[in-house]
Design a protein around this motif. Structure first.
Motif, PDB file in Angstrom:
ATOM      1  N   PRO A  81      34.647  43.548  50.316  1.00  0.00           N
ATOM      2  CA  PRO A  81      35.625  43.237  51.959  1.00  0.00           C
ATOM      3  C   PRO A  81      36.661  44.589  51.520  1.00  0.00           C
ATOM      4  CG  PRO A  81      35.370  41.450  50.871  1.00  0.00           C
ATOM      5  CD  PRO A  81      34.596  41.430  50.147  1.00  0.00           C
ATOM      6  N   GLY A 170      30.690  42.385  32.124  1.00  0.00           N
ATOM      7  CA  GLY A 170      30.994  40.690  31.846  1.00  0.00           C
ATOM      8  C   GLY A 170      32.990  40.865  32.415  1.00  0.00           C
ATOM      9  N   LEU A 172      36.456  42.962  32.784  1.00  0.00           N
ATOM     10  CA  LEU A 172      37.259  43.836  33.119  1.00  0.00           C
ATOM     11  C   LEU A 172      37.775  44.495  31.898  1.00  0.00           C
ATOM     12  CD1 LEU A 172      40.780  42.811  34.971  1.00  0.00           C
ATOM     13  CD2 LEU A 172      39.206  44.528  35.469  1.00  0.00           C
ATOM     14  N   GLN A 315      38.660  48.622  41.251  1.00  0.00           N
ATOM     15  CA  GLN A 315      38.829  48.483  42.735  1.00  0.00           C
ATOM     16  C   GLN A 315      37.990  50.082  43.101  1.00  0.00           C
ATOM     17  OE1 GLN A 315      40.814  46.813  40.792  1.00  0.00           O
ATOM     18  NE2 GLN A 315      41.827  45.949  42.103  1.00  0.00           N
TER      19      GLN A 315
ATOM     20  N   PRO B  65      39.864  43.962  55.272  1.00  0.00           N
ATOM     21  CA  PRO B  65      40.480  44.421  54.237  1.00  0.00           C
ATOM     22  C   PRO B  65      42.179  44.044  54.375  1.00  0.00           C
ATOM     23  CG  PRO B  65      39.977  46.124  55.405  1.00  0.00           C
ATOM     24  CD  PRO B  65      39.184  46.058  56.224  1.00  0.00           C
ATOM     25  N   PRO B  66      43.035  43.705  53.535  1.00  0.00           N
ATOM     26  CA  PRO B  66      44.142  43.562  53.749  1.00  0.00           C
ATOM     27  C   PRO B  66      44.836  44.894  54.420  1.00  0.00           C
ATOM     28  CG  PRO B  66      43.606  44.103  51.457  1.00  0.00           C
ATOM     29  CD  PRO B  66      42.596  44.192  51.583  1.00  0.00           C
ATOM     30  N   ALA B 122      45.317  40.932  45.841  1.00  0.00           N
ATOM     31  CA  ALA B 122      43.877  41.711  46.627  1.00  0.00           C
ATOM     32  C   ALA B 122      44.442  43.331  44.857  1.00  0.00           C
ATOM     33  CB  ALA B 122      44.135  43.140  47.821  1.00  0.00           C
ATOM     34  N   SER B 123      45.312  42.500  44.518  1.00  0.00           N
ATOM     35  CA  SER B 123      45.776  43.732  43.357  1.00  0.00           C
ATOM     36  C   SER B 123      45.255  43.211  41.867  1.00  0.00           C
ATOM     37  CB  SER B 123      47.898  43.279  43.088  1.00  0.00           C
ATOM     38  OG  SER B 123      47.545  42.174  41.972  1.00  0.00           O
ATOM     39  N   GLU B 124      45.120  44.039  40.855  1.00  0.00           N
ATOM     40  CA  GLU B 124      44.572  44.512  39.537  1.00  0.00           C
ATOM     41  C   GLU B 124      44.941  42.430  38.728  1.00  0.00           C
ATOM     42  OE1 GLU B 124      44.554  47.498  37.769  1.00  0.00           O
ATOM     43  OE2 GLU B 124      42.682  47.314  36.464  1.00  0.00           O
ATOM     44  N   HIS B 127      43.018  39.761  39.860  1.00  0.00           N
ATOM     45  CA  HIS B 127      42.207  39.664  39.132  1.00  0.00           C
ATOM     46  C   HIS B 127      41.575  39.348  37.674  1.00  0.00           C
ATOM     47  CE1 HIS B 127      40.763  42.438  42.707  1.00  0.00           C
ATOM     48  NE2 HIS B 127      40.678  41.034  42.976  1.00  0.00           N
ATOM     49  N   GLN B 128      42.956  39.804  36.666  1.00  0.00           N
ATOM     50  CA  GLN B 128      43.001  39.707  35.972  1.00  0.00           C
ATOM     51  C   GLN B 128      43.237  37.728  35.249  1.00  0.00           C
ATOM     52  OE1 GLN B 128      45.895  41.990  34.728  1.00  0.00           O
ATOM     53  NE2 GLN B 128      44.913  43.955  33.880  1.00  0.00           N
ATOM     54  N   GLU B 131      40.048  35.814  36.095  1.00  0.00           N
ATOM     55  CA  GLU B 131      39.109  36.240  34.999  1.00  0.00           C
ATOM     56  C   GLU B 131      39.486  35.209  34.202  1.00  0.00           C
ATOM     57  OE1 GLU B 131      37.552  39.954  34.046  1.00  0.00           O
ATOM     58  OE2 GLU B 131      38.371  39.604  31.921  1.00  0.00           O
ATOM     59  N   LEU B 147      30.293  37.223  36.685  1.00  0.00           N
ATOM     60  CA  LEU B 147      31.254  38.615  36.035  1.00  0.00           C
ATOM     61  C   LEU B 147      31.696  39.364  36.702  1.00  0.00           C
ATOM     62  CD1 LEU B 147      27.458  39.774  35.909  1.00  0.00           C
ATOM     63  CD2 LEU B 147      28.377  38.594  33.949  1.00  0.00           C
ATOM     64  N   LEU B 148      32.345  40.268  35.909  1.00  0.00           N
ATOM     65  CA  LEU B 148      33.542  41.908  36.900  1.00  0.00           C
ATOM     66  C   LEU B 148      33.062  41.015  38.575  1.00  0.00           C
ATOM     67  CD1 LEU B 148      36.163  43.257  36.564  1.00  0.00           C
ATOM     68  CD2 LEU B 148      34.427  44.513  36.084  1.00  0.00           C
ATOM     69  N   ARG B 149      32.024  41.214  39.174  1.00  0.00           N
ATOM     70  CA  ARG B 149      31.919  41.266  40.152  1.00  0.00           C
ATOM     71  C   ARG B 149      32.083  39.833  40.667  1.00  0.00           C
ATOM     72  NH1 ARG B 149      25.640  41.231  41.205  1.00  0.00           N
ATOM     73  NH2 ARG B 149      24.591  40.125  38.983  1.00  0.00           N
ATOM     74  N   LEU B 152      35.482  39.643  41.636  1.00  0.00           N
ATOM     75  CA  LEU B 152      36.195  41.006  42.457  1.00  0.00           C
ATOM     76  C   LEU B 152      35.570  40.015  43.922  1.00  0.00           C
ATOM     77  CD1 LEU B 152      35.201  44.676  41.049  1.00  0.00           C
ATOM     78  CD2 LEU B 152      37.805  42.881  40.822  1.00  0.00           C
ATOM     79  N   VAL B 153      34.758  39.617  44.176  1.00  0.00           N
ATOM     80  CA  VAL B 153      34.382  39.309  44.784  1.00  0.00           C
ATOM     81  C   VAL B 153      35.114  38.130  45.485  1.00  0.00           C
ATOM     82  CG1 VAL B 153      32.601  38.420  46.875  1.00  0.00           C
ATOM     83  CG2 VAL B 153      32.171  40.010  44.743  1.00  0.00           C
ATOM     84  N   ASP B 156      39.015  38.362  46.244  1.00  0.00           N
ATOM     85  CA  ASP B 156      38.843  38.787  48.284  1.00  0.00           C
ATOM     86  C   ASP B 156      38.485  37.691  48.456  1.00  0.00           C
ATOM     87  OD1 ASP B 156      38.558  41.305  46.984  1.00  0.00           O
ATOM     88  OD2 ASP B 156      36.937  41.781  47.530  1.00  0.00           O
ATOM     89  N   GLN B 160      41.545  36.283  51.154  1.00  0.00           N
ATOM     90  CA  GLN B 160      41.075  36.216  53.167  1.00  0.00           C
ATOM     91  C   GLN B 160      41.606  34.787  53.131  1.00  0.00           C
ATOM     92  OE1 GLN B 160      37.372  37.420  53.477  1.00  0.00           O
ATOM     93  NE2 GLN B 160      37.792  39.672  53.299  1.00  0.00           N
TER      94      GLN B 160
END
Lengths: 318, 512
Positions: A81, A170, A172, A315, B65-66, B122-124, B127-128, B131, B147-149, B152-153, B156, B160
């Motif tokens: 997204p 895996g 970051l 990103q 997207p935001p 939405a920032s890193e 995500h940290q 994770e 996994l990392l993806r 991220l998904v 996101d 939302q």
């Protein structure tokens, strides 16, 4: 009654094994069982009060299995997204082309400016004639232009590497560690290509219009000495700037890339204007390539750390 | 009474209360309704094309997207990270489920102060946090490490879902949820988030109407979603905890059927706070279908897909045709799975049904569409909503349906119910009705009357008129006037004279 034998659930379990292995909660199994026509009435055949307790038994009896449920490549994981808008408008593209052209023409502009501004002393202090300098600068511009394709290739390779890592890595920290050498390698490759094209262009120039006077050494030496050291440095910094801008553009930071190029353009034009007013010291400013080095080097020094940080982030590669 | 109607723009059709809210607001002109809409991205663009915004409707885009905005500063970011970590811990650590509401409200409170929640999520940094918690020991990652993806998904998607927390809807002035007397959530899921926050901030009670449970739709919908197991588990866990929290906090739940009520009970709703309100349809006024066709015809409608089980119908029809050769079968509906119509036609050929089994295109809603059939047959393996059944009943045709989902309570004694997946039983039922015109007429009329009585709009309006009054009577008149954070206001905490006299300062001023 249905089922038969001591364990009526076993058949059901075999039938819905895949569902049970992939379920995230008993209620998910209940929802799917109901969708398959197994209501509370049917649950009684399996000695359960309702479909929920039947689902709980199924969930408890089948261990979760790490399924190879790889989603089809490229669907939502990469183009998530937050994926940056890749299709930029024509106006943006025109600006980018113009800025790139400006950056490419910088060596020529600064040399021409020097030749036009203070013809006598500048040429004399540089120790070489005007037309020869213009020819060298033109050859370097052509070489940089020819290497632009390589810059784009390198940028695409950066993006590709980022996406591959994004799919497989895996954590970051792992991603950052693996992306660390990617940008330097891409820049190095582009610089190598640029060195090759510059050398070729200068060799052609030397063959067409050899420098007057005694030729010292072979062709190699003549070609290398055709451009002064500052001009080689200027060419390298221009190459760095273009490669970094290309990488940023490919990874969705179009506006930053454009800003970097425009900064270099503006600095180059401004510096050569200042020089033509006589405000810069005659010694180094008149040397061919000095102003280009200053302009593109400044922009590259600002852009490089930014790109280093930005392209190390996941990103940027989505 | 000021009532805030919270709805989500477009979900799968079962979830979509098309026109339902409009009928409700039209039926209760004595109340002042304000609409709060959560829109997916596609509809938001259509909305933007439609030029000027409607009065009394506030929208928030939930997809895409935001929308820009600055992230929080370094110190506030630490607060955000802590609240987000609490929320994520509740989602992935089975031991810490109880912390969900606390994390949610902490995030909402922060978002109210500076509105930087979407940018933070939405920032890193977010995500940290995600994770770190997700890969911590004890996290529920039985069928696959994230996994990392996935981080991220999932990040996101969570962003939302949590976007309503940062909406500017919570003011106490006009047009704010704090100024409403009551929230009415239609649809559940993220649409309930503003109501939860408004209840916490301003003590505004809310009633939740669900036509097709949001959570169940998510469980079914996410099976087709192209996400890996950890993402599905995290998101479904979010929806589950949100649903449980919503059911716990709602003043009243009004599911669309008893079938849905069982699910709500299972999800932790308490029996005395559930009231089934059938979904009204404006079609009750339309005339019944005319005379029956001359040739006895079974009319099957629905999407051609395995869940609709047209194969069961074909097998049963083979049995019917053996007994009554002039009978005909109409299968009407669009193809739900590519190639399935051909599969069914092949089955019909194999059963030697010849041209007695006819496949037709899309089904309509009008009464005339049922006029081609002598008997309407539904052979689906599951039925989550009453729509198609009610439409058939209103046509006045007799009805045979498999006993799944809501069918039993909708059809009741006015149609024949057969067990799902049993062609012999279905065939016998079809033969029985095809051979008995008087019984068909009786059942058809009874079905029409039952549908007109239960699924009209007026009962819905009447039910909600009562529900609104009842809820508000159990709540204090001016909850915002003396609110303390986190504490629910109680009714009759002050005598009526207190409110008549006004605040102490006013009284003093008037005395002098």
């Amino acid at each position: 009654m249905g089922g038969g034998g001591a364990d009526p659930v076993r058949e059901l379990l075999a039938e819905h094994r895949e569902l049970c292995e992939r379920a995230t909660h008993p209620w998910e199994i209940a929802a799917v069982l109901e969708e398959a026509g197994l209501g509370s009435a049917a649950a009684r055949r399996y000695r359960h009060a309702d479909v929920f307790s039947l689902a709980e038994e199924l969930y408890a009896r089948v261990p979760r299995k790490p399924a190879d449920d790889e989603p089809p490549p490229g669907t939502p994981t990469v183009a998530g997204p937050l994926a940056p808008q890749r299709a930029s408008g024509w106006r943006h593209r025109c600006w980018a082309r113009g800025a790139l052209l400006g950056a490419l023409l910088l060596p020529l502009v600064t040399v021409l400016g020097a030749a036009a501004g203070r013809p006598g002393p500048a040429a004399g202090s540089a120790g070489s004639s005007g037309p020869s300098q213009v020819g060298t600068a033109a050859a370097l511009v052509l070489a940089a232009w020819a290497a632009c394709g390589a810059a784009d290739r390198a940028a695409r390779w950066v993006r590709h590497a980022g996406q591959v890592q994004l799919r497989t890595v895996g954590t970051l920290a792992q991603f950052r560690a693996r992306m660390r050498p990617v940008l330097p390698v891409a820049l190095g490759l582009h610089l190598a290509v640029l060195a090759l094209t510059s050398f070729t262009a200068l060799a052609v120039l030397t063959a067409i219009a050899p420098r007057p006077g005694p030729a010292a050494g072979g062709l190699l030496q003549a070609v290398i000495h055709r451009a002064g050291p500052t001009q080689w440095v200027a060419q390298a910094s221009l190459g760095l700037l273009i490669a970094v801008a290309a990488a940023l553009r490919r990874c969705g930071r179009q506006s930053v890339a454009l800003a970097g190029l425009l900064t270099a353009d503006g600095l180059g034009a401004g510096l050569s204007a200042v020089r033509s007013c006589g405000l810069l010291p005659a010694g180094w400013a008149a040397a061919p390539g000095a102003l280009t080095t200053l302009a593109t080097g400044t922009a590259a020094v600002v852009l490089l750390p930014y790109a280093w940080v930005a392209l190390g982030r996941p990103q940027a590669h989505r | 009474m000021r009532i805030a109607l919270l709805t989500e723009g477009a979900r799968p059709p079962a979830q979509r209360a098309a026109g339902w809210c409009e009928r409700l607001t039209a039926g209760l002109p004595e109340h002042e309704f304000e609409r709060f809409l959560l829109l997916p991205e596609a509809e938001a663009e259509a909305e933007a094309d439609a030029a000027e915004p409607q009065p009394g409707v506030r929208t928030l885009v939930l997809g895409g997207p935001p929308r820009g905005g600055r992230g929080p500063g370094a110190i506030r970011r630490r607060h955000y990270a802590r609240a987000y970590e609490d929320l994520v811990r509740a989602l992935v650590l089975p031991r810490e489920r109880a912390g969900f509401a606390a994390g949610l409200h902490a995030l909402a409170e922060l978002a109210q102060q500076d509105g930087a929640l979407p940018a933070f999520l939405a920032s890193e940094h977010a995500h940290q946090v995600l994770e770190r918690v997700w890969t911590a020991p004890g996290a529920d990652t039985a069928a696959g490490q994230p996994l990392l993806r996935d981080v991220l998904v999932a990040g996101d998607l969570l962003e939302q879902c949590l976007r309503p927390l940062a909406a500017d809807w919570y003011g106490t002035g006009p047009g704010g949820l704090g100024g409403a007397d009551l929230c009415h959530v239609v649809g559940g899921g993220p649409a309930a988030l503003p109501a939860l926050v408004a209840k916490r901030l301003h003590g505004v009670p809310f009633v939740l109407t669900e036509h097709g449970l949001h959570l169940r739709e998510q469980y079914l919908g996410y099976r087709q979603a192209p996400y890996r197991w950890p993402v599905r588990a995290l998101l479904l866990s979010f929806f589950r905890l949100l649903t449980v929290e919503t059911y716990r906090q709602a003043a009243l739940l009004t599911p669309g059927s008893s079938y849905d009520r069982d699910w709500q009970l299972r999800c932790g709703a308490s029996q005395e706070r559930i009231r089934v309100v059938y979904r009204g349809t404006a079609a009750v006024d339309r005339p019944a279908a005319g005379a029956e066709p001359t040739r006895p015809t079974l009319l099957w409608t629905g999407r051609l897909e395995p869940a609709g089980d047209p194969e069961l119908m074909l097998h049963a029809f083979a049995q019917v045709r053996a007994e009554s050769p002039q009978a005909r079968l109409l299968l009407r509906g669009p193809e739900g799975v590519a190639g399935y119509r051909e599969h069914c036609a092949e089955l019909a050929r194999r059963l030697r049904l010849g041209d007695a089994a006819v496949f037709q295109g899309a089904a309509g809603e009008a009464a005339g569409d049922w006029a081609d059939g002598t008997v309407a047959v539904f052979s689906a393996r599951a039925r989550r909503g009453p729509g198609a059944l009610v439409s058939a009943m209103l046509s006045g045709r007799a009805l045979i349906a498999t006993d799944v989902g809501v069918t039993r309570e909708v059809v009741g004694p006015t149609g024949l119910l057969v067990p799902p997946g049993d062609p012999a039983a279905l065939g016998v039922a079809c033969l029985a009705l095809l051979g008995d015109g008087e019984r068909r007429a009786r059942l058809g009329l009874a079905g029409r009357l039952r549908a007109q009585e239960r699924f009209a709009v007026e009962p819905v309006v009447a039910a909600f008129r009562e529900i609104y009054l009842e809820l508000v009577s159990r709540w204090p008149a001016f909850p915002a006037a003396e609110r303390r954070f986190g504490a629910l206001p109680r009714p009759f905490a002050r005598p009526a004279e207190f409110w008549v006299a006004g605040t102490a300062a006013d009284t003093m001023a008037r005395a002098h």
